[in-house]
Write a protein that holds these residues in place. Structure first.
Motif, PDB file in Angstrom:
ATOM      1  N   SER A  72     -30.060   9.812  -3.032  1.00  0.00           N
ATOM      2  CA  SER A  72     -30.167   8.978  -1.829  1.00  0.00           C
ATOM      3  C   SER A  72     -31.570   8.402  -1.730  1.00  0.00           C
ATOM      4  O   SER A  72     -32.531   8.964  -2.269  1.00  0.00           O
ATOM      5  CB  SER A  72     -29.820   9.798  -0.580  1.00  0.00           C
ATOM      6  OG  SER A  72     -30.523  11.015  -0.595  1.00  0.00           O
ATOM      7  N   ILE A  73     -31.654   7.269  -1.057  1.00  0.00           N
ATOM      8  CA  ILE A  73     -32.950   6.586  -0.913  1.00  0.00           C
ATOM      9  C   ILE A  73     -33.176   6.304   0.561  1.00  0.00           C
ATOM     10  O   ILE A  73     -32.297   5.773   1.245  1.00  0.00           O
ATOM     11  CB  ILE A  73     -32.965   5.254  -1.696  1.00  0.00           C
ATOM     12  CG1 ILE A  73     -32.746   5.496  -3.191  1.00  0.00           C
ATOM     13  CG2 ILE A  73     -34.289   4.512  -1.469  1.00  0.00           C
ATOM     14  CD1 ILE A  73     -32.607   4.229  -4.022  1.00  0.00           C
ATOM     15  N   GLN A  74     -34.334   6.688   1.051  1.00  0.00           N
ATOM     16  CA  GLN A  74     -34.726   6.364   2.427  1.00  0.00           C
ATOM     17  C   GLN A  74     -36.013   5.548   2.370  1.00  0.00           C
ATOM     18  O   GLN A  74     -36.980   5.960   1.732  1.00  0.00           O
ATOM     19  CB  GLN A  74     -34.945   7.664   3.226  1.00  0.00           C
ATOM     20  CG  GLN A  74     -35.403   7.436   4.654  1.00  0.00           C
ATOM     21  CD  GLN A  74     -34.324   6.721   5.485  1.00  0.00           C
ATOM     22  OE1 GLN A  74     -33.202   7.189   5.594  1.00  0.00           O
ATOM     23  NE2 GLN A  74     -34.680   5.571   6.040  1.00  0.00           N
ATOM     24  N   VAL A  75     -35.997   4.411   3.029  1.00  0.00           N
ATOM     25  CA  VAL A  75     -37.209   3.579   3.049  1.00  0.00           C
ATOM     26  C   VAL A  75     -37.810   3.635   4.444  1.00  0.00           C
ATOM     27  O   VAL A  75     -37.094   3.587   5.448  1.00  0.00           O
ATOM     28  CB  VAL A  75     -36.894   2.118   2.654  1.00  0.00           C
ATOM     29  CG1 VAL A  75     -38.180   1.284   2.617  1.00  0.00           C
ATOM     30  CG2 VAL A  75     -36.198   2.061   1.298  1.00  0.00           C
ATOM     31  N   VAL A  76     -39.128   3.760   4.498  1.00  0.00           N
ATOM     32  CA  VAL A  76     -39.860   3.714   5.766  1.00  0.00           C
ATOM     33  C   VAL A  76     -40.543   2.353   5.840  1.00  0.00           C
ATOM     34  O   VAL A  76     -41.249   1.964   4.903  1.00  0.00           O
ATOM     35  CB  VAL A  76     -40.918   4.833   5.833  1.00  0.00           C
ATOM     36  CG1 VAL A  76     -41.634   4.810   7.184  1.00  0.00           C
ATOM     37  CG2 VAL A  76     -40.277   6.195   5.595  1.00  0.00           C
ATOM     38  N   ILE A  77     -40.306   1.630   6.938  1.00  0.00           N
ATOM     39  CA  ILE A  77     -40.871   0.273   7.033  1.00  0.00           C
ATOM     40  C   ILE A  77     -41.750   0.125   8.271  1.00  0.00           C
ATOM     41  O   ILE A  77     -41.732   0.971   9.163  1.00  0.00           O
ATOM     42  CB  ILE A  77     -39.761  -0.811   7.053  1.00  0.00           C
ATOM     43  CG1 ILE A  77     -38.907  -0.702   8.326  1.00  0.00           C
ATOM     44  CG2 ILE A  77     -38.888  -0.702   5.815  1.00  0.00           C
ATOM     45  CD1 ILE A  77     -37.973  -1.882   8.540  1.00  0.00           C
ATOM     46  N   GLY A  78     -42.502  -0.957   8.331  1.00  0.00           N
ATOM     47  CA  GLY A  78     -43.347  -1.246   9.489  1.00  0.00           C
ATOM     48  C   GLY A  78     -42.499  -1.736  10.659  1.00  0.00           C
ATOM     49  O   GLY A  78     -41.403  -2.265  10.473  1.00  0.00           O
ATOM     50  N   GLU A  79     -43.062  -1.550  11.838  1.00  0.00           N
ATOM     51  CA  GLU A  79     -42.345  -1.861  13.073  1.00  0.00           C
ATOM     52  C   GLU A  79     -41.864  -3.314  13.130  1.00  0.00           C
ATOM     53  O   GLU A  79     -40.793  -3.611  13.639  1.00  0.00           O
ATOM     54  CB  GLU A  79     -43.308  -1.587  14.241  1.00  0.00           C
ATOM     55  CG  GLU A  79     -42.616  -1.353  15.547  1.00  0.00           C
ATOM     56  CD  GLU A  79     -43.640  -1.162  16.672  1.00  0.00           C
ATOM     57  OE1 GLU A  79     -44.816  -0.871  16.368  1.00  0.00           O
ATOM     58  OE2 GLU A  79     -43.240  -1.311  17.830  1.00  0.00           O
ATOM     59  N   MET A  80     -42.668  -4.219  12.593  1.00  0.00           N
ATOM     60  CA  MET A  80     -42.362  -5.652  12.705  1.00  0.00           C
ATOM     61  C   MET A  80     -41.568  -6.186  11.517  1.00  0.00           C
ATOM     62  O   MET A  80     -41.308  -7.376  11.442  1.00  0.00           O
ATOM     63  CB  MET A  80     -43.678  -6.461  12.799  1.00  0.00           C
ATOM     64  CG  MET A  80     -44.694  -5.926  13.769  1.00  0.00           C
ATOM     65  SD  MET A  80     -44.062  -5.982  15.448  1.00  0.00           S
ATOM     66  CE  MET A  80     -44.195  -7.747  15.761  1.00  0.00           C
TER      67      MET A  80
END
Ligand code: MG
Length: 385
Positions: free
Chosen positions: A49-57
């Motif tokens: 599985s892959i989880q990406v963390v991104i910026g708020e905007m």
């Protein structure tokens, strides 16, 4: 098999690139940095599985970048790398993976072999870090303007890369307990929590993109590993005239007619020449050797082919293969096919296994069926570097 999750940290702003969007969404050779990174993990057979963390905007940028990829929803990161890492790890709790590989989105050139070494390393270790030995001499300088305070011995010094691998629950726990905001990677958080971190071999190509120069370097690496294959096709016809033989691919074939033409009328070689010129977008044989030019009267067609081959080489090209079809009722081609292959192979300096020559009639239909001339069609592939 343990469940292995990849956590990709893409929440940074990348202020050193000078673009108005975060660097992980900038394109390298037609594909965003983040998409390249995700695709490498997606294609790895041991990543579940892959989880990406991104910026708020970055929600909109993210959904564009993963178009067509089957991936779970991203999680919005925190204000620091550590906070983002922790949020990503907490999001993975629903899957309760056994192992987690934490990776910087800005390392799109990570290779499967490095990922393999990290995962394999986790069989015997609680934490694994891909690293490369420092090759430059290291200096410390604190003054302004900078002057050397002293040289730092580089033996035993390693550059840390990602993905860094951990037992999931251990690193989640270490992140939750961490109180030092100055730590710059997850291995440091593990070290502080008393977890031994094993080193495995990294890869110099797996560098982190931080500035414009890195972007250019990554583009060069990607261009160098993505084959640029060109296809060319060529077609030619010559009519029969009085004579006792025809010349095809430089070989004399006995016949009751000859082929008419300004040069030696080697229709087969002309088709191959045109196909090579086509593959490198270099026009056609008539542009390089105008038929009105007396110089080429009766010329051997190998001159044309050699010229096209020179242009291919000059363009950094390498011929992949040639497939040539000669269309006529007569003469019979097959007894000469091998000689013709060898002739082309010699002129172009490529292995004969890359050349195919076949013949067909048109079942007595049309001008070739009426034995008015010979047509030839060639397809070639050229690999550009
Ligand atoms: Mg011709």
């Amino acid at each position: 098999m343990p469940h292995c999750a990849a956590l990709i940290l893409a929440g940074g702003f990348g202020s050193r690139v000078g673009a108005n969007i975060p660097k992980q969404y900038l394109f390298i050779n037609g594909k965003s940095v983040l998409r390249r990174t995700i695709e490498i993990f997606e294609a790895h057979p041991l990543i579940d599985s892959i989880q990406v963390v991104i910026g708020e905007m970055d929600g909109e940028l993210y959904s564009k970048t993963v178009t067509g990829i089957d991936i779970c929803a991203p999680v919005i990161g925190g204000s620091t790398r550590q906070a983002s890492g922790l949020k990503g790890l907490e999001t993975l709790e629903r899957l309760s993976p056994d192992l987690v590989l934490i990776h910087d989105a800005a390392r799109p050139l990570v290779d499967h072999a490095t990922i393999d070494r990290v995962i394999n390393g986790l069989e015997k270790n609680s934490a694994v870090l891909p690293a490369i030995p420092v090759s430059d001499t290291l200096k410390r300088s604190t003054g302004v303007p900078p002057t050397v305070d002293h040289t730092i011995p580089r033996a035993d010094i390693w550059c840390a890369q990602t993905p860094q691998g951990f037992r999931y629950h251990q690193i989640l726990d270490a992140h939750r307990r961490n109180t030092d905001p100055s730590l710059t990677d997850d291995a440091a958080i593990a070290e502080n929590a008393g977890i031994a971190v094993a080193l495995v071999q990294g890869n110099r190509r797996n560098f982190k993109i931080t500035d414009q120069e890195d972007f250019e370097r990554a583009a060069r690496v990607i261009a160098g590993t993505t084959p640029d294959i060109r296809i060319g096709s060529g077609f030619d016809i010559h009519t029969f005239a009085e004579g006792s033989h025809v010349i095809l691919c430089g070989i004399k074939l006995k016949h009751d007619r000859a082929l008419a033409g300004h040069s030696d009328a080697d229709v087969a070689m002309h088709a191959v020449t045109d196909a090579l010129l086509g593959a490198i977008s270099a026009g056609d044989i008539g542009r390089h050797f105008p038929p009105g030019d007396k110089k080429w009267r009766g010329a051997k067609s190998r001159i044309f082919l050699e010229h096209a081959n020179k242009l291919v080489i000059h363009r950094g090209g390498q011929i992949g293969n040639i497939d040539l079809t000669i269309i006529c009722e007569a003469p019979q081609i097959s007894p000469y096919a091998k000689q013709m292959v060898n002739s082309l192979s010699g002129i172009l300096n490529i292995d004969s296994s890359r050349i195919n020559i076949k013949a067909t009639t048109t079942e007595t239909l049309g001008f070739t069926g009426r034995r008015e001339g010979i047509a030839a069609h060639a397809s070639v592939t050229v690999r550009l570097s």
